[in-house]
Structures are given as C-alpha cells and as structure tokens.
Design an enzyme around this catalytic site. Structure first.
Site, PDB file in Angstrom:
ATOM      1  N   CYS A 114       8.681  48.066  10.694  1.00 59.02           N
ATOM      2  CA  CYS A 114       9.765  48.668  11.160  1.00 59.02           C
ATOM      3  C   CYS A 114      11.039  47.926  11.004  1.00 59.02           C
ATOM      4  O   CYS A 114      12.119  48.555  10.724  1.00 59.02           O
ATOM      5  CB  CYS A 114       9.630  48.577  12.714  1.00 59.02           C
ATOM      6  SG  CYS A 114       9.709  47.077  13.701  1.00 59.02           S
ATOM      7  N   HIS A 465      10.997  45.660  18.384  1.00 63.76           N
ATOM      8  CA  HIS A 465      10.790  46.859  17.320  1.00 63.76           C
ATOM      9  C   HIS A 465      12.433  47.064  16.860  1.00 63.76           C
ATOM     10  O   HIS A 465      13.213  46.926  17.683  1.00 63.76           O
ATOM     11  CB  HIS A 465      10.285  48.068  18.117  1.00 63.76           C
ATOM     12  CG  HIS A 465      10.195  49.090  17.363  1.00 63.76           C
ATOM     13  ND1 HIS A 465       9.535  49.359  16.417  1.00 63.76           N
ATOM     14  CD2 HIS A 465      10.554  50.561  17.446  1.00 63.76           C
ATOM     15  CE1 HIS A 465       9.155  50.662  15.699  1.00 63.76           C
ATOM     16  NE2 HIS A 465      10.180  51.394  16.790  1.00 63.76           N
TER      17      HIS A 465
END
Length: 547
Positions: A114, A465
C-alpha cells in the site's frame, strides 16, 4: 397604438429595436434577427412571467417605451453534425473508455504494498512528470546515449497502463524494478516469509531519486535549458542556511546552500498547524564546536528558501525514534494543514521581494473571481425562475421589470470567464520578476493549492496502512463560466470529449489500493490526525497559475 422604441440585450450588447404591438410576436423576433443575426427559431425573448411565444398577448405584457428585453441565443449556422460517427460507451474498448471517462483506477495490493500504491497515485497528480517520462526516447532510438534505467522505464509503462484501462492495475513489473533498484523494499517481515511494510515517504524519495536524470521538456512554463532536469526544475527547492553563534557573536556567520526535494514539518508538543511546524524545522538550535571559544556552543541555524518549485512536497515528520523503547514510534498529534498555502514566509528576503507583488495581486484577483462566480450563480437562478411556467395568478403578480442582468464592476453584462482570465494573465505576467520568469519550473507566485495527500493509518510506525487522496480537478479540468446569454444548444456544441468539472466541485478521489471512491472536500479535516485513523503524512502542493 404607435410603435414603441425599446432595447434588446444580448451577449453584453444592447440594440435599439422598434416594437409594434399591433403585429404578432414573430414579427418582433424578425426585427431582432435583423439586428443580431439570431434566427427566430433559435432565440428566446424574456418577458415578465416567462418567454415570448407565438400566441403571447402584447396587452398582457404591457411593454413600455425604452423597456429592455433580454434575448438569449447566438447568431450563426446551426450546429453541424460531428465529423466522426458517435460511438456509444458499450462499443468502446478499454483505452477508448479510459480516454472518454477519465476515471482514475486503483492498484492491486501485492502484499504490504500500500505504501507504493499510495505513492504512485500521489505522483499521478503531476502531469508534467508523465509528459517528461513519455518524451524519453526508447532504448532502440539512435539518439539515446545510454539505455533507460529500469525504474524510470517501469514507471513510464505503469502510468501508461493506468491511463489506458478502466480496470485496476496489478503493478508486478514496477514492484520488481523498485525492489531490484532499492533492496530495502524487498525486506521480509520479522519471523515471516511475507514482505515487510515500508515507509511511503521513503518510497516517494527513492522514486524521485531514480528519475532525477529525466530531462525537462517544454511546456506552459516556457522552454528549458538543455541541461535542465525535470525533478530539479519542477520539484527542487534551494535552501540557504545561516549558522550563527549567540555565544560568540564575533564569529563570521556561516552560509551554505542545498538543493532539496521536500520540506519538513516538525511535530512538537505545541504544533497545531502545518505552517508553524515548517517554521520550527527551518529555525533550530544546534550544538557544535566553536573555534573561538574552544568548546561546544549553541548555534542558531536559520534556513530559508531562495527558490520555490512548481510542486512543493511537505513531509509531516510523524515517525520518530524513541530511545526509551528503542524503536520507531508514530506521533499522532492533530496538525491542521491548509488547502491553499502561502509559502512567502519560508523564503529569503530577496525572493520574498520578488514574489510579493504578483502574489498579493493574485490573491485580490482570486477574490474577484469568487465574486463573479457568485453573481453568475444568482443570475442563473433568477433566469431559471423567470423562464419557468407560471399560473395566471402568479403572472399577474409579477412586477414589470426586466430580468436581472449579470454585471461586472464597470457595469454591463459579464463576458465569458476566459475574457477576464486573459486580462488577468497579462496584468500578472507584467508583475513577475524577470529572474523568476527565467527560472524554468520555479513558482512565479509563491502561492500553492493542495493536490495530493498520502496518509498513514494505524498506531505503529512499521505497520499500518497507506492511502492516497488526489483532487478531482487534477484529472478533470474545471469548466469556465460562459457568457450568460449563450444558449444551451451552443454550449453543448462546444463540449469536448474530455469530461469537465463544475467550477464549484472541490471533491477528491480516495485511492485505497484497488478501491477508488469520491471523497468530499469537507471531510479533508478528518485527515489532520489526532488518533489511529488516517493522518496526513506527505502533502503535495502545486503552485497557483497566473490565470
């Protein structure tokens, strides 16, 4: 009843016309046609209670001597059919769909990637970078002195794939190139065969380093010198550092310069705003040995920017090393960041003096643009209300007034927005300092708009994330306001294949790996931090243009 001398107003111009109320309305339209060239079947004549029709009774309209009628329509031929056959969406291939819709796509997460996906999506907000990459001659081109480096070549291919498909892209090739060039991104998680999570800001910096040799190309900012590189021109700032000892004032002040591709926002216990964090980072106290005192002494290091680039990258320093726990930790303090940023305070005295005339005038002009937009919005609503069908009782209550007109500060109707933008550009260009204008890729205003954000979600520095947010106007240019008298048919005939945004649309796209959604502008404040949710980590600002 004798004929009346009335006026008609169309596209900012006023004409004298004779109105004979003993003749039908179509004859009045023919008189208007003689003055304006607008065909009767293409014009709309505004009267109280709506529009002039074939069966309108002049006695109910009760026109007066000198009354002004607004005429909507444009002279000229009827719109011609398209030069190419119309192609429906269901008949288009992926490349044609991507070009027609201009909908950005996501990137598939390949296992803790990510950080890379968010970085690529944020870099996708720099169209000049893509043009520079596309302009590189291929390896087979005889003009190439040496082969293209693997990472720039993979980045070029990835951007090309992303712009020619409507499906999520799996960036296997680029990821392999990134790990081959920068082995740190191939590290495995502790006690696991899975790849470890990495830092998006480090990924951003490494990619920029890999493309630093890409030549700059001509564009809206003029023509570069043969030796100019894209990253240095469009993303490089020049720092001037002054080191001075308060304990030994007789020592000569040390002055050094450095090229940087980001500025840092330090986050301390009292940091609440981005600007204060940046200023803290630019003014620090350091300890070094004093040659005159023969011992360590405190020195004040004052840093200012002598060059501002077109794209200003701000690194929110949210990760810091904690010696008490011997590991990197995240600073989750809430720090507010602006959508528009004035970087004049960050500059040297010399650069500030060069930028202030144009930056101050541009700020005034932007206020004038907002006022024009408000006037157009009000007038559009008034005209729509006037054109709407009304009952006999509502029509009887109408006051005998001409429809509201859109006026500028000097009086008269507003022209198309492009008319004002061209005048503004000419005025602002005259204020730009010659040395700043000659610096290819440099900001000419010192004022910036936020166009991309990389956020980090989670409490841990080595986990969590990453998500990217990019302003919609990066992908879809905003439509400029047309002259108020322009009819809908003409406006639609001028439409291009590329979709445009409403001028008031300030929303963003949220790139959460392969998932792409619209993110309302009013929710940007939720990215300030203050908890474990997504917090702004890397901010990309683009300089405001002159028009």
């Amino acid at each position: 009843m004798p004929p009346l001398n009335v006026k008609i107003r169309n596209a900012g111009k006023t004409f004298d016309v004779v109105l004979d109320i003993d003749r039908p309305p179509n004859d009045f339209k023919k008189e208007i046609y003689q003055k304006t060239g607008i065909a009767p079947d293409r014009m709309k004549v505004m009267i109280k209670g709506g529009m002039l029709k074939e069966d309108t009774d002049w006695e109910k309209v009760s026109p007066k001597e000198g009354q002004i009628f607004t005429v909507i329509g444009a002279a000229g031929e009827l719109p011609k059919p398209p030069s190419e056959p119309i192609k429906f969406l269901e008949d288009m291939d992926d490349a044609e769909l991507a070009n027609a819709l201009r909908i950005p796509i996501g990137l598939v997460n390949l296992g803790n990637t990510c950080y890379m996906s968010a970085t690529i999506q944020a870099m996708n907000a720099i169209p000049e970078l893509q043009l520079a990459l596309q302009a590189i001659p291929s390896d087979q081109c005889p003009r190439r002195a040496k082969p293209i480096a693997p990472l720039p070549r993979s980045l070029t291919e990835l951007f090309s794939t992303m712009s020619n498909t409507t499906d999520s892209v799996t960036p296997n090739h680029f990821l392999s190139s990134l790990r081959a060039v920068e082995p740190q991104f191939a590290e495995r998680a502790r006690n696991s065969i899975a790849f470890a999570q990495q830092d998006a800001e480090e990924c951003w910096s490494k990619i920029l380093q890999a493309v630093r040799d890409i030549p700059a190309i001509p564009g809206g900012k003029g023509a570069p010198n043969p030796q100019d590189k894209f990253v240095d021109s469009f993303m490089g700032a020049t720092l001037v550092r002054e080191l001075k000892s308060e304990e030994a004032p007789e020592e000569e002040v040390s002055v050094t310069t450095d090229k940087v591709y980001k500025i840092e926002c330090n986050i301390g216990m009292a940091t609440n705003y981005l600007h204060s964090g940046i200023m803290d980072a630019l003014t620090q106290t350091v300890v070094k040995r004093s040659p005159t005192l023969g011992r360590n002494a405190d020195y004040t290091m004052r840093t200012r920017l002598s060059r501002l680039p077109s794209y200003l990258t701000v690194h929110m320093v949210r990760f810091t090393w904690r010696q008490d726990i011997n590991k990197k930790a995240k600073i989750m303090r809430k720090v507010k960041f602006p959508i528009e940023y004035d970087a004049i305070d960050l500059t040297t005295d010399d650069l500030r003096a060069k930028l202030q005339p144009v930056s101050r005038r541009l700020a005034e002009i932007e206020q004038e643009r907002r006022e024009r937009a408000k006037v157009r919005k009000r007038t559009k609503a008034a005209r729509e209300a006037a054109a709407a069908p009304k009952s006999p009782s509502e029509a009887a209550m109408d006051i005998d007034l001409a429809p509201a007109e859109v006026t500028d500060a000097q009086g008269g109707e507003l022209n198309e927005e492009s008319f004002y933008r061209e005048k503004e550009r000419t005025e602002l260009e005259a204020l730009v300092d010659t040395s700043v204008k000659a610096d290819f890729g440099a900001s000419q205003t010192g004022l910036y708009d936020l166009v991309a954000i990389i956020t980090h979600k989670g409490p841990a520095a080595d986990a969590g994330h990453y998500i990217a947010f990019v302003k919609k106007s990066v992908f879809h240019p905003k439509a400029q306001a047309a002259a108020p008298a322009e009819n809908e048919g003409e406006a639609s005939s001028k439409a291009t294949s590329a979709p445009t945004l409403d001028p008031e649309d300030e929303d963003w796209y949220k790139f959460d790996d392969e998932k792409v959604t619209t993110f309302p502008a009013e929710r940007l404040a939720t990215l300030d931090g203050g908890g474990e949710d997504a917090s702004a980590y890397v901010l990309l600002y683009r300089t405001k243009e002159l028009a």
